[in-house]
Design a protein around this motif. Structure first.
Motif, PDB file in Angstrom:
ATOM      1  N   TYR A 153      -1.861  -2.146   8.370  1.00 28.19           N
ATOM      2  CA  TYR A 153      -1.747  -1.655   6.997  1.00 28.19           C
ATOM      3  C   TYR A 153      -1.999  -2.819   6.047  1.00 28.19           C
ATOM      4  O   TYR A 153      -1.245  -3.789   6.019  1.00 28.19           O
ATOM      5  N   ILE A 154      -3.102  -2.710   5.301  1.00 29.62           N
ATOM      6  CA  ILE A 154      -3.590  -3.807   4.470  1.00 29.62           C
ATOM      7  C   ILE A 154      -3.380  -3.475   2.996  1.00 29.62           C
ATOM      8  O   ILE A 154      -3.654  -2.351   2.547  1.00 29.62           O
ATOM      9  N   ALA A 155      -2.918  -4.455   2.242  1.00 32.24           N
ATOM     10  CA  ALA A 155      -2.700  -4.291   0.803  1.00 32.24           C
ATOM     11  C   ALA A 155      -4.039  -4.369   0.073  1.00 32.24           C
ATOM     12  O   ALA A 155      -4.617  -5.443  -0.082  1.00 32.24           O
ATOM     13  N   THR A 156      -4.542  -3.226  -0.326  1.00 33.35           N
ATOM     14  CA  THR A 156      -5.788  -3.118  -1.085  1.00 33.35           C
ATOM     15  C   THR A 156      -5.536  -2.199  -2.274  1.00 33.35           C
ATOM     16  O   THR A 156      -4.493  -1.536  -2.352  1.00 33.35           O
ATOM     17  N   PRO A 157      -6.480  -2.122  -3.223  1.00 29.18           N
ATOM     18  CA  PRO A 157      -6.303  -1.172  -4.329  1.00 29.18           C
ATOM     19  C   PRO A 157      -6.096   0.260  -3.841  1.00 29.18           C
ATOM     20  O   PRO A 157      -5.355   1.035  -4.454  1.00 29.18           O
ATOM     21  N   GLN A 158      -6.720   0.613  -2.691  1.00 27.05           N
ATOM     22  CA  GLN A 158      -6.594   1.964  -2.169  1.00 27.05           C
ATOM     23  C   GLN A 158      -5.175   2.268  -1.687  1.00 27.05           C
ATOM     24  O   GLN A 158      -4.718   3.405  -1.740  1.00 27.05           O
ATOM     25  N   THR A 159      -4.472   1.232  -1.185  1.00 23.01           N
ATOM     26  CA  THR A 159      -3.115   1.462  -0.666  1.00 23.01           C
ATOM     27  C   THR A 159      -2.027   1.135  -1.691  1.00 23.01           C
ATOM     28  O   THR A 159      -0.840   1.291  -1.396  1.00 23.01           O
ATOM     29  N   GLU A 160      -2.425   0.714  -2.885  1.00 26.74           N
ATOM     30  CA  GLU A 160      -1.437   0.318  -3.893  1.00 26.74           C
ATOM     31  C   GLU A 160      -0.412   1.413  -4.192  1.00 26.74           C
ATOM     32  O   GLU A 160       0.791   1.120  -4.303  1.00 26.74           O
ATOM     33  N   PRO A 161      -0.818   2.697  -4.314  1.00 29.08           N
ATOM     34  CA  PRO A 161       0.184   3.730  -4.587  1.00 29.08           C
ATOM     35  C   PRO A 161       1.249   3.855  -3.490  1.00 29.08           C
ATOM     36  O   PRO A 161       2.369   4.300  -3.759  1.00 29.08           O
ATOM     37  N   LEU A 162       0.907   3.440  -2.271  1.00 26.11           N
ATOM     38  CA  LEU A 162       1.851   3.532  -1.160  1.00 26.11           C
ATOM     39  C   LEU A 162       2.820   2.361  -1.116  1.00 26.11           C
ATOM     40  O   LEU A 162       3.828   2.416  -0.407  1.00 26.11           O
ATOM     41  N   ARG A 163       2.507   1.304  -1.880  1.00 22.31           N
ATOM     42  CA  ARG A 163       3.274   0.065  -1.771  1.00 22.31           C
ATOM     43  C   ARG A 163       4.269  -0.143  -2.905  1.00 22.31           C
ATOM     44  O   ARG A 163       4.854  -1.212  -3.028  1.00 22.31           O
ATOM     45  N   THR A 164       4.465   0.879  -3.714  1.00 18.16           N
ATOM     46  CA  THR A 164       5.411   0.744  -4.820  1.00 18.16           C
ATOM     47  C   THR A 164       6.833   0.640  -4.282  1.00 18.16           C
ATOM     48  O   THR A 164       7.183   1.269  -3.271  1.00 18.16           O
ATOM     49  N   GLU A 165       7.653  -0.154  -4.960  1.00 20.40           N
ATOM     50  CA  GLU A 165       9.040  -0.338  -4.539  1.00 20.40           C
ATOM     51  C   GLU A 165       9.775   1.000  -4.607  1.00 20.40           C
ATOM     52  O   GLU A 165       9.672   1.739  -5.579  1.00 20.40           O
ATOM     53  N   GLY A 166      10.478   1.310  -3.541  1.00 20.33           N
ATOM     54  CA  GLY A 166      11.191   2.580  -3.479  1.00 20.33           C
ATOM     55  C   GLY A 166      10.417   3.681  -2.786  1.00 20.33           C
ATOM     56  O   GLY A 166      10.976   4.732  -2.459  1.00 20.33           O
ATOM     57  N   ASN A 167       9.113   3.459  -2.574  1.00 18.41           N
ATOM     58  CA  ASN A 167       8.323   4.450  -1.838  1.00 18.41           C
ATOM     59  C   ASN A 167       8.762   4.431  -0.374  1.00 18.41           C
ATOM     60  O   ASN A 167       8.733   3.389   0.279  1.00 18.41           O
ATOM     61  N   PRO A 168       9.165   5.575   0.197  1.00 23.33           N
ATOM     62  CA  PRO A 168       9.635   5.589   1.586  1.00 23.33           C
ATOM     63  C   PRO A 168       8.595   5.073   2.579  1.00 23.33           C
ATOM     64  O   PRO A 168       8.959   4.435   3.569  1.00 23.33           O
ATOM     65  N   PHE A 169       7.315   5.323   2.296  1.00 20.90           N
ATOM     66  CA  PHE A 169       6.273   4.862   3.210  1.00 20.90           C
ATOM     67  C   PHE A 169       6.192   3.343   3.220  1.00 20.90           C
ATOM     68  O   PHE A 169       6.007   2.718   4.271  1.00 20.90           O
ATOM     69  N   ASN A 170       6.338   2.733   2.045  1.00 17.14           N
ATOM     70  CA  ASN A 170       6.336   1.269   1.957  1.00 17.14           C
ATOM     71  C   ASN A 170       7.468   0.680   2.794  1.00 17.14           C
ATOM     72  O   ASN A 170       7.275  -0.267   3.572  1.00 17.14           O
ATOM     73  N   SER A 171       8.658   1.260   2.675  1.00 15.01           N
ATOM     74  CA  SER A 171       9.800   0.784   3.453  1.00 15.01           C
ATOM     75  C   SER A 171       9.581   0.995   4.937  1.00 15.01           C
ATOM     76  O   SER A 171       9.949   0.153   5.769  1.00 15.01           O
ATOM     77  N   PHE A 172       8.963   2.124   5.293  1.00 16.51           N
ATOM     78  CA  PHE A 172       8.671   2.438   6.695  1.00 16.51           C
ATOM     79  C   PHE A 172       7.743   1.400   7.308  1.00 16.51           C
ATOM     80  O   PHE A 172       7.991   0.891   8.410  1.00 16.51           O
ATOM     81  N   ILE A 173       6.659   1.045   6.595  1.00 18.20           N
ATOM     82  CA  ILE A 173       5.680   0.094   7.128  1.00 18.20           C
ATOM     83  C   ILE A 173       6.301  -1.294   7.280  1.00 18.20           C
ATOM     84  O   ILE A 173       6.102  -1.969   8.302  1.00 18.20           O
ATOM     85  N   ILE A 174       7.051  -1.729   6.307  1.00 15.96           N
ATOM     86  CA  ILE A 174       7.680  -3.045   6.388  1.00 15.96           C
ATOM     87  C   ILE A 174       8.670  -3.093   7.552  1.00 15.96           C
ATOM     88  O   ILE A 174       8.735  -4.080   8.298  1.00 15.96           O
ATOM     89  N   ALA A 175       9.438  -2.004   7.746  1.00 16.79           N
ATOM     90  CA  ALA A 175      10.402  -1.965   8.852  1.00 16.79           C
ATOM     91  C   ALA A 175       9.710  -1.900  10.212  1.00 16.79           C
ATOM     92  O   ALA A 175      10.226  -2.407  11.205  1.00 16.79           O
ATOM     93  N   LYS A 176       8.524  -1.295  10.248  1.00 19.36           N
ATOM     94  CA  LYS A 176       7.813  -1.104  11.525  1.00 19.36           C
ATOM     95  C   LYS A 176       6.976  -2.319  11.905  1.00 19.36           C
ATOM     96  O   LYS A 176       6.489  -2.418  13.036  1.00 19.36           O
ATOM     97  N   THR A 177       6.796  -3.256  10.975  1.00 15.50           N
ATOM     98  CA  THR A 177       5.938  -4.417  11.204  1.00 15.50           C
ATOM     99  C   THR A 177       6.793  -5.649  11.480  1.00 15.50           C
ATOM    100  O   THR A 177       7.573  -6.060  10.621  1.00 15.50           O
ATOM    101  N   PRO A 178       6.671  -6.278  12.662  1.00 19.19           N
ATOM    102  CA  PRO A 178       7.439  -7.485  12.933  1.00 19.19           C
ATOM    103  C   PRO A 178       7.244  -8.575  11.880  1.00 19.19           C
ATOM    104  O   PRO A 178       8.175  -9.325  11.594  1.00 19.19           O
ATOM    105  N   ALA A 179       6.044  -8.646  11.278  1.00 18.65           N
ATOM    106  CA  ALA A 179       5.809  -9.625  10.216  1.00 18.65           C
ATOM    107  C   ALA A 179       6.543  -9.265   8.926  1.00 18.65           C
ATOM    108  O   ALA A 179       6.614 -10.077   8.004  1.00 18.65           O
ATOM    109  N   ALA A 180       7.072  -8.033   8.855  1.00 16.99           N
ATOM    110  CA  ALA A 180       7.867  -7.555   7.719  1.00 16.99           C
ATOM    111  C   ALA A 180       7.118  -7.587   6.395  1.00 16.99           C
ATOM    112  O   ALA A 180       7.703  -7.846   5.340  1.00 16.99           O
TER     113      ALA A 180
END
Length: 262
Positions: free
Chosen positions: A192-219
């Protein structure tokens, strides 16, 4: 000879499909910094012109062509023009792709076919067009942009997962069929790469953002820069005995079962 010379792309011609922006642009920019001449395409003149201006802003002279990568006749014509006007392609990155996030039961077969056409048929068509030149030149690198969905399934991405799983196997088959010509075909699998296309998914409080960070060992989410080193490796002489491999750049997601619920 310095080991770093094995990673140089000096004098190489790299064709990165769909690289007027996004991950493709990031890879092409890195290739230019490593010494390659950059060629890219996009679906219309407006996007090609915009891409050329973006490269110019980075101090890169890139050559852009209007080409629909699902149109075999147009792809063949474009590759012929590249060979005449710039030279035989040394490096191909099959980057152009689309995704349609639609639940399977709601997805029309027409939409499924469109994703397969762009994400799987097009890499077949473009690879087929450049391989004869690579055989003639005596070497070549083909890099298919795969995905974690080459290995995993997820809700709403049945077509994308089917295409990227197929692309993984196309990668292995090109390596099997053309390795004897000193052509290496490998996949690069972004997480999961931080690009303009994924910006809406990376907003603070977005459940998907929290899910990806929790699922990635690099956090964290990956960045386009995280892909550049692996992309250069797969395009360079340093990977001459690496063939049919998919290199996942995912911060460890595919290695990790996830946290136990508290």
């Amino acid at each position: 000879m310095s080991i770093l010379k094995n990673f140089s792309l000096e004098g190489k011609i790299a064709f990165v499909t769909g690289a007027s922006y996004g991950i493709g642009f990031g890879i092409a920019k890195a290739y230019a910094e490593a010494g390659a001449t950059i060629v890219f395409n996009d679906i219309n003149e407006e996007l090609v012109d915009k891409g050329i201006k973006t490269y110019e802003a980075e101090g890169i002279k890139a050559f852009g062509y209007v080409c629909d990568v699902t149109d075999e006749e147009k792809v063949n014509e474009t590759v012929e023009n590249i060979e005449k006007e710039i030279g035989i392609i040394d490096i191909l990155v099959n980057n152009a792709g689309i995704i349609k996030r639609i639940p399977m039961l709601e997805m029309k077969a027409e939409d499924f076919r469109k994703v397969i056409d762009v994400d799987l048929n097009a890499p077949f068509i473009v690879s087929k067009a450049v391989i004869p030149g690579m055989i003639k030149k005596g070497h070549g690198k083909i890099i298919n942009i795969c995905s974690m969905m080459s290995e995993l399934g997820r809700e709403t991405v049945s077509a994308y997962a089917a295409a990227k799983g197929g692309l993984k196997m196309l990668t292995k088959n090109i390596a099997s069929e053309y390795g004897k010509y000193n052509i290496q075909c490998n996949g690069l699998g972004p997480g999961y790469i931080a690009t303009p296309q994924t910006e809406p998914l990376r907003t603070e409080g977005n459940p998907f953002n929290s899910f990806i960070i929790a699922k990635t060992p690099a956090a964290r989410w990956g960045t386009p820069e995280d892909l550049t080193g692996p992309a250069i490796f797969l395009a360079s002489d340093a990977s001459d005995f690496v063939n049919g491999h998919v290199l996942y750049v995912d911060g460890g997601i595919l290695a990790y079962i996830g946290k136990q619920p508290e």
